[in-house]
Enzyme design. Structure first.
Site, mmCIF file in Angstrom:
data_model
loop_
_atom_site.group_PDB
_atom_site.id
_atom_site.type_symbol
_atom_site.label_atom_id
_atom_site.label_comp_id
_atom_site.label_asym_id
_atom_site.label_seq_id
_atom_site.Cartn_x
_atom_site.Cartn_y
_atom_site.Cartn_z
ATOM 1 N N HIS A 198 0.772 -1.141 0.154
ATOM 2 C CA HIS A 198 0.037 -0.106 -0.043
ATOM 3 C C HIS A 198 0.808 1.332 -0.067
ATOM 4 C CE1 HIS A 198 -3.691 2.308 1.137
ATOM 5 N NE2 HIS A 198 -2.680 2.967 1.655
ATOM 6 N N GLU A 199 1.724 1.292 0.862
ATOM 7 C CA GLU A 199 2.841 2.527 1.134
ATOM 8 C C GLU A 199 3.418 2.705 -0.099
ATOM 9 O OE1 GLU A 199 1.676 4.834 2.829
ATOM 10 O OE2 GLU A 199 0.403 3.202 4.326
ATOM 11 N N HIS A 216 1.748 4.577 -2.614
ATOM 12 C CA HIS A 216 2.101 5.950 -2.691
ATOM 13 C C HIS A 216 3.224 6.538 -3.144
ATOM 14 C CE1 HIS A 216 -1.785 6.856 -0.817
ATOM 15 N NE2 HIS A 216 -1.683 5.968 0.234
ATOM 16 N N GLU A 257 -4.533 7.731 -3.479
ATOM 17 C CA GLU A 257 -5.031 6.422 -2.799
ATOM 18 C C GLU A 257 -5.275 5.533 -3.846
ATOM 19 O OE1 GLU A 257 -5.976 4.317 0.873
ATOM 20 O OE2 GLU A 257 -4.737 6.012 0.287
#
Length: 498
Positions: A262-263, A266, A292
């Site tokens: 997830h990170e 980003h 996101e």
């Protein structure tokens, strides 16, 4: 480049540098700083924020912008976009006194430290006065601007430029009944076994496996690093220093893998930003929803897909032979996609995740318009969890205290998470039209073409386009939940045999 544009960019560069210095201090606060350093750190951040605010909102910047608006009139050029985005940000910033920025920075620093303590002790009363202060400051912030259709519009615009509360409510209103119907159909199906996911897994091995995955995604450890923090996040100091944090949870050890993905999503956005936009308001992502969409895509549409685990599962099983003994690929795939109403947003499955966001949006709107009070939040939170998800958190730590965002006054933010899910599915449909063998590439552990598609279509444009414009430019449609509903329905029909 005109002399006045050179002058403007020089000032914007200094403002950006001050912001980056503040980001480094904030990163250090969550990763390295001893708790006793909180008060001094708040003062340091307040000073930097005040100086940056005063420098950016100076009459000199206003005068330069007025002149440059007449000189660079084509919004499609980099210069035209820079003037447009800077002017919009300037008008908002000019409305906010520098003293207020300093006051908010101090409150945020104290709030974060109080939240960490309150969460560890599962005691909302520790955090309550700090949240009350933050809500008071948020209302004060709204008062600096002309009245909007809804006071929440002013906050939402900071994260999702141009979007209105009514638009978000309409999107969610269309989505909620479809997600609720899907969850009901799943709940009536044969349930998935997932006990093996909660066994004891060696923390370092899980951490290293996550880093191996994101290295394959294309996260460049020469331009970034991964550290431990109470709440996973990504932060950007410049295009060559983009960092992520993660955490290990004993009761959900493999969640660390998905947090890393997830990170990383980003971070890939920030690493792919156009270097020419560095030290200007065009740098970085266009909005939190589009940002996101990148993190949720890598975490879910890639990281929870069957082709992905056809590649990585043999190695995972080799790394954890005892924990995964007798667990087939199909069983593992179904387990990581299990639908089960849960307390914790960041660990929620895809089918229920947006309901967590809708709950928070309702609470934020209530706090801003005065229909809810901070003192009542634990009870309100638990009641809404029962209403939305049919579960009641056993304590405040797993309930109202689970998210860090309100501790630093970030209200207006949460809806962007669900909007990001929606955008990720819209982009995914377009990607699959253009990359015909995407599943096969993922099955082979090849992510380069996907990453470069995202870089060319989304990342490199940074903040040149507004969110609705970039989504329409790439997919032909503004933000719409239809693709997300199609994605969820197809996926969970296969997982649960609906």
């Amino acid at each position: 480049m005109s002399e006045k544009l050179v002058q403007l960019k020089e000032i914007l560069g200094e403002v950006s540098d001050l912001g980056s210095a503040g980001s480094i201090l904030s990163w250090d606060q969550q990763v390295n700083m001893p708790p006793a350093g909180a008060e001094a750190r708040g003062q340091q951040l307040a000073t930097l924020g005040k100086i940056a605010q005063e420098k950016f909102t100076s009459d000199e910047v206003g005068s330069l912008l007025e002149d440059l608006k007449k000189e660079y009139t084509d919004p499609k050029t980099d210069e035209g976009a820079l003037i447009r985005v800077t002017a919009r940000t300037y008008e908002k910033a000019k409305s906010v006194p520098a003293e207020f920025i300093a006051e908010q920075a101090i409150a945020a620093t104290k709030g974060v430290e109080a939240w960490v303590e309150a969460k560890s002790k599962s005691d909302f009363s520790i955090f309550r006065p700090h949240l009350e202060k933050n809500v008071e400051l948020v209302k004060k912030y709204v008062s600096f601007f002309p009245p909007a259709d809804h006071p929440y519009d002013t906050l939402l615009d900071d994260y999702e430029p141009g979007m209105k509360t009514a638009e978000v409510r309409e999107i969610f209103g269309n989505l909620r009944p479809k997600q609720v119907a899907l969850i009901k159909a799943i709940s009536e199906s044969k349930q998935v076994k997932s006990e093996f996911l909660n066994k004891s897994y060696n923390e370092k091995k899980v951490w290293d496996f996550g880093e191996a995955i994101i290295t394959k995604f294309g996260y460049d450890f020469n331009r970034g690093r991964q550290d431990k923090a109470p709440h996973p996040f990504e932060t950007t100091f410049n295009v060559n220093d983009v960092r992520i944090t993660n955490r290990y949870e004993k009761n959900a050890p493999l969640a660390t893998l998905f947090s890393a993905m997830h990170e990383c999503g980003h971070a890939l956005y920030e690493l792919g930003s156009n270097p020419a936009y560095e030290r200007t308001p065009l740098a970085g992502g266009t909005s939190l929803a589009v940002h996101e969409s990148q993190s949720r895509m890598w975490e879910n549409l890639v990281g929870r897909s069957l082709p992905f685990w056809e590649h990585f599962y043999p190695e995972l099983k080799k790394t954890f032979p005892t924990q995964l003994d007798g667990v087939s690929l199909k069983s593992f795939y179904r387990a990581i996609n299990k639908v089960e109403p849960s307390f914790i947003r960041v660990n929620a499955d895809e089918a229920t995740y947006n309901l967590h966001i809708m709950l928070r949006l309702e609470i934020e709107i209530g706090l801003v318009d005065g229909s809810m009070e901070v003192k009542d939040l634990p009870e309100i939170w638990n009641a809404k969890m029962r209403d939305y998800l049919g579960v009641t958190p056993p304590n405040d730590s797993q309930g109202v205290l689970q998210d860090i965002h309100w501790s630093y006054g970030s209200i207006g933010y949460f809806s962007t998470y669900a909007l990001g899910n929606i955008v990720s599915a819209q982009l995914w449909e377009q990607i699959n039209k253009e990359i015909k063998d995407l599943d096969e590439q993922i099955r082979k552990g090849q992510f380069g073409e996907l990453r470069e598609w995202l870089r060319a279509k989304i990342h490199v444009h940074s903040h040149k386009y507004d969110p609705q414009d970039i989504v329409k430019k790439v997919t032909g449609s503004t933000i719409d939940s239809a693709a997300y509903v199609r994605y969820l329905t197809k996926k969970y029909s296969e997982v649960y045999g609906l």
